[in-house]
Design a protein around this motif. Structure first.
Motif, PDB file in Angstrom:
ATOM      1  N   ALA A   1       1.653   4.197  -7.940  1.00  0.00           N
ATOM      2  CA  ALA A   1       2.092   5.588  -8.004  1.00  0.00           C
ATOM      3  C   ALA A   1       3.486   5.788  -7.421  1.00  0.00           C
ATOM      4  CB  ALA A   1       1.084   6.478  -7.267  1.00  0.00           C
ATOM      5  N   GLY A   2       4.128   4.709  -6.978  1.00  0.00           N
ATOM      6  CA  GLY A   2       5.408   4.836  -6.300  1.00  0.00           C
ATOM      7  C   GLY A   2       6.602   4.629  -7.206  1.00  0.00           C
ATOM      8  N   ARG A   3       7.681   5.343  -6.923  1.00  0.00           N
ATOM      9  CA  ARG A   3       8.945   5.167  -7.625  1.00  0.00           C
ATOM     10  C   ARG A   3       9.827   4.197  -6.846  1.00  0.00           C
ATOM     11  NH1 ARG A   3      10.777  11.312  -9.396  1.00  0.00           N
ATOM     12  NH2 ARG A   3       9.238  11.585 -11.077  1.00  0.00           N
ATOM     13  N   VAL A   4      10.582   3.387  -7.595  1.00  0.00           N
ATOM     14  CA  VAL A   4      11.401   2.339  -7.005  1.00  0.00           C
ATOM     15  C   VAL A   4      12.789   2.368  -7.640  1.00  0.00           C
ATOM     16  CG1 VAL A   4      11.643  -0.162  -6.672  1.00  0.00           C
ATOM     17  CG2 VAL A   4       9.359   0.889  -6.655  1.00  0.00           C
ATOM     18  N   VAL A   5      13.820   2.170  -6.830  1.00  0.00           N
ATOM     19  CA  VAL A   5      15.178   1.947  -7.323  1.00  0.00           C
ATOM     20  C   VAL A   5      15.739   0.721  -6.623  1.00  0.00           C
ATOM     21  CG1 VAL A   5      17.563   2.804  -7.382  1.00  0.00           C
ATOM     22  CG2 VAL A   5      15.668   4.359  -7.890  1.00  0.00           C
ATOM     23  N   TYR A   6      16.344  -0.168  -7.399  1.00  0.00           N
ATOM     24  CA  TYR A   6      17.102  -1.270  -6.817  1.00  0.00           C
ATOM     25  C   TYR A   6      18.581  -1.012  -7.057  1.00  0.00           C
ATOM     26  CZ  TYR A   6      19.240  -5.797  -5.983  1.00  0.00           C
ATOM     27  OH  TYR A   6      20.057  -6.795  -5.510  1.00  0.00           O
ATOM     28  N   ASP A   7      19.361  -1.073  -5.993  1.00  0.00           N
ATOM     29  CA  ASP A   7      20.814  -0.922  -6.031  1.00  0.00           C
ATOM     30  C   ASP A   7      21.404  -2.235  -5.548  1.00  0.00           C
ATOM     31  OD1 ASP A   7      23.482  -0.363  -5.553  1.00  0.00           O
ATOM     32  OD2 ASP A   7      23.122   1.160  -4.033  1.00  0.00           O
TER      33      ASP A   7
ATOM     34  N   GLN B   1       8.502  -9.236  -5.900  1.00  0.00           N
ATOM     35  CA  GLN B   1       9.214  -9.059  -7.169  1.00  0.00           C
ATOM     36  C   GLN B   1       8.549  -7.984  -8.017  1.00  0.00           C
ATOM     37  OE1 GLN B   1      10.323 -12.538  -9.557  1.00  0.00           O
ATOM     38  NE2 GLN B   1       9.652 -11.432 -11.393  1.00  0.00           N
ATOM     39  N   GLN B   2       7.233  -7.958  -8.032  1.00  0.00           N
ATOM     40  CA  GLN B   2       6.513  -6.949  -8.815  1.00  0.00           C
ATOM     41  C   GLN B   2       6.745  -5.550  -8.256  1.00  0.00           C
ATOM     42  OE1 GLN B   2       2.405  -8.251  -8.745  1.00  0.00           O
ATOM     43  NE2 GLN B   2       3.010 -10.357  -9.169  1.00  0.00           N
ATOM     44  N   ILE B   3       6.877  -5.448  -6.945  1.00  0.00           N
ATOM     45  CA  ILE B   3       7.109  -4.145  -6.319  1.00  0.00           C
ATOM     46  C   ILE B   3       8.533  -3.671  -6.570  1.00  0.00           C
ATOM     47  CG2 ILE B   3       7.218  -2.908  -4.116  1.00  0.00           C
ATOM     48  CD1 ILE B   3       5.009  -4.840  -3.108  1.00  0.00           C
ATOM     49  N   LEU B   4       9.510  -4.560  -6.346  1.00  0.00           N
ATOM     50  CA  LEU B   4      10.921  -4.188  -6.453  1.00  0.00           C
ATOM     51  C   LEU B   4      11.399  -4.125  -7.897  1.00  0.00           C
ATOM     52  CD1 LEU B   4      13.507  -3.572  -4.771  1.00  0.00           C
ATOM     53  CD2 LEU B   4      13.993  -6.036  -4.865  1.00  0.00           C
TER      54      LEU B   4
ATOM     55  N   SER C   1       0.828  -1.217   0.000  1.00  0.00           N
ATOM     56  CA  SER C   1       0.000   0.000   0.000  1.00  0.00           C
ATOM     57  C   SER C   1       0.854   1.255   0.000  1.00  0.00           C
ATOM     58  CB  SER C   1      -0.916   0.001   1.228  1.00  0.00           C
ATOM     59  OG  SER C   1      -1.809  -1.086   1.199  1.00  0.00           O
ATOM     60  N   PHE C   2       1.961   1.219   0.722  1.00  0.00           N
ATOM     61  CA  PHE C   2       2.840   2.380   0.793  1.00  0.00           C
ATOM     62  C   PHE C   2       3.389   2.729  -0.584  1.00  0.00           C
ATOM     63  CE2 PHE C   2       7.255   3.944   1.237  1.00  0.00           C
ATOM     64  CZ  PHE C   2       7.007   5.152   1.864  1.00  0.00           C
ATOM     65  N   VAL C   3       3.951   1.734  -1.275  1.00  0.00           N
ATOM     66  CA  VAL C   3       4.565   2.018  -2.569  1.00  0.00           C
ATOM     67  C   VAL C   3       3.499   2.309  -3.626  1.00  0.00           C
ATOM     68  CG1 VAL C   3       6.170   1.214  -4.336  1.00  0.00           C
ATOM     69  CG2 VAL C   3       6.541   0.575  -1.950  1.00  0.00           C
ATOM     70  N   ALA C   4       2.463   1.489  -3.680  1.00  0.00           N
ATOM     71  CA  ALA C   4       1.407   1.717  -4.670  1.00  0.00           C
ATOM     72  C   ALA C   4       0.761   3.083  -4.485  1.00  0.00           C
ATOM     73  CB  ALA C   4       0.352   0.621  -4.577  1.00  0.00           C
ATOM     74  N   GLY C   5       0.719   3.556  -3.251  1.00  0.00           N
ATOM     75  CA  GLY C   5       0.113   4.848  -2.964  1.00  0.00           C
ATOM     76  C   GLY C   5       1.018   6.038  -3.213  1.00  0.00           C
ATOM     77  N   GLY C   6       2.243   5.809  -3.666  1.00  0.00           N
ATOM     78  CA  GLY C   6       3.139   6.916  -3.997  1.00  0.00           C
ATOM     79  C   GLY C   6       4.384   7.006  -3.161  1.00  0.00           C
TER      80      GLY C   6
END
Length: 238
Positions: free
Chosen positions: A197-203, A115-118, A90-95
């Motif tokens: 609505a959330g932005r994601v970066v994997y490092d 996996q879908q989130i990251l 919910s946190f990431v999907a919400g922005g």
């Protein structure tokens, strides 16, 4: 600046999470962010309710199903709780912004949505890594050089690990690649992604505190947090 929650913790047979989380908190604190650290996934649900803008996952919590982890399973095996799943999704999907560091791609292996989130995850059949050592990571393309995450960041030269043959979501924006060995194909090691609505970066780097504090790597990490936070309207853009 932004409020950042760092999730850390996991078995210490291969990673010193207290040290690497301290390094992450220090690097981000130098950029003016307010950083809170929690050491168990089940603390995330309540902590994300405190006006957090960015979640950084610097942890290794998973089922430990393989027999080589028999001696660690009783203490460290983790099955993702429903409140933790709901809170992160919910946190990431919400922005909300998400930055996954290094072992984040191995976390939550009982939860396919992770996996879908990251944007990608470890596959216990095909994924692999060589022992830690000198690593060189290159910018993936001319287009990637324009991404805010790579502002003022060139090639990375670290003592770290390269995770390869991960399961990747179609459409991730690969920013940097590295090779596990000289004959290897270039492996995506840094990418940008979105979930809802959330932005994601994997490092994919950050095996230890020294890697996190490397000046170029620290710059990339700060850029990543700024960029994912700016999608929430917090902290400004890169």
């Amino acid at each position: 600046m932004s409020r950042v929650l760092v999730l850390t913790g996991g078995p210490d047979h291969a990673h010193d999470f207290a040290a690497s989380a301290g390094a992450v908190a220090g690097v981000l604190g130098e950029d003016g962010h307010h950083v809170t650290v929690v050491d168990h996934p089940d603390l995330v649900a309540s902590a994300l309710g405190a006006g957090v803008d960015v979640l950084v996952v610097n942890a290794l919590r998973w089922r430990m199903a393989h027999e080589r982890y028999d001696h660690l399973r009783d203490q460290w095996a983790y099955t993702t709780s429903e409140p933790t799943k709901q809170a992160i999704s919910s946190f990431v999907a919400g922005g909300g912004g998400l930055v996954g560091c290094h072992t984040a791609s191995i976390c939550f292996d009982d939860w396919p949505e992770w996996q879908q989130i990251l944007g990608g995850s470890w596959n216990w059949t095909t994924s692999s890594q060589p022992p830690g050592g000198p690593v060189s990571a290159d910018v993936a393309s001319d287009a990637a050089t324009q991404h805010p995450v790579l502002r003022d960041v060139g090639a990375l030269h670290l003592h770290d690990e390269v995770y390869g043959a991960l399961d990747l979501e179609p459409g991730i924006e690969v920013l940097m690649t590295a090779r596990r060995h000289v004959d290897d194909e270039a492996q995506p090691v840094v990418w940008a992604w979105s979930y809802g609505a959330g932005r994601v970066v994997y490092d994919g780097f950050g095996h230890d505190a020294a890697s996190v504090r490397d000046p170029d790597h620290a710059r990339l990490l700060r850029n990543a947090v700024r960029w994912v936070a700016s999608g929430r309207g917090a902290g400004g853009g890169c």
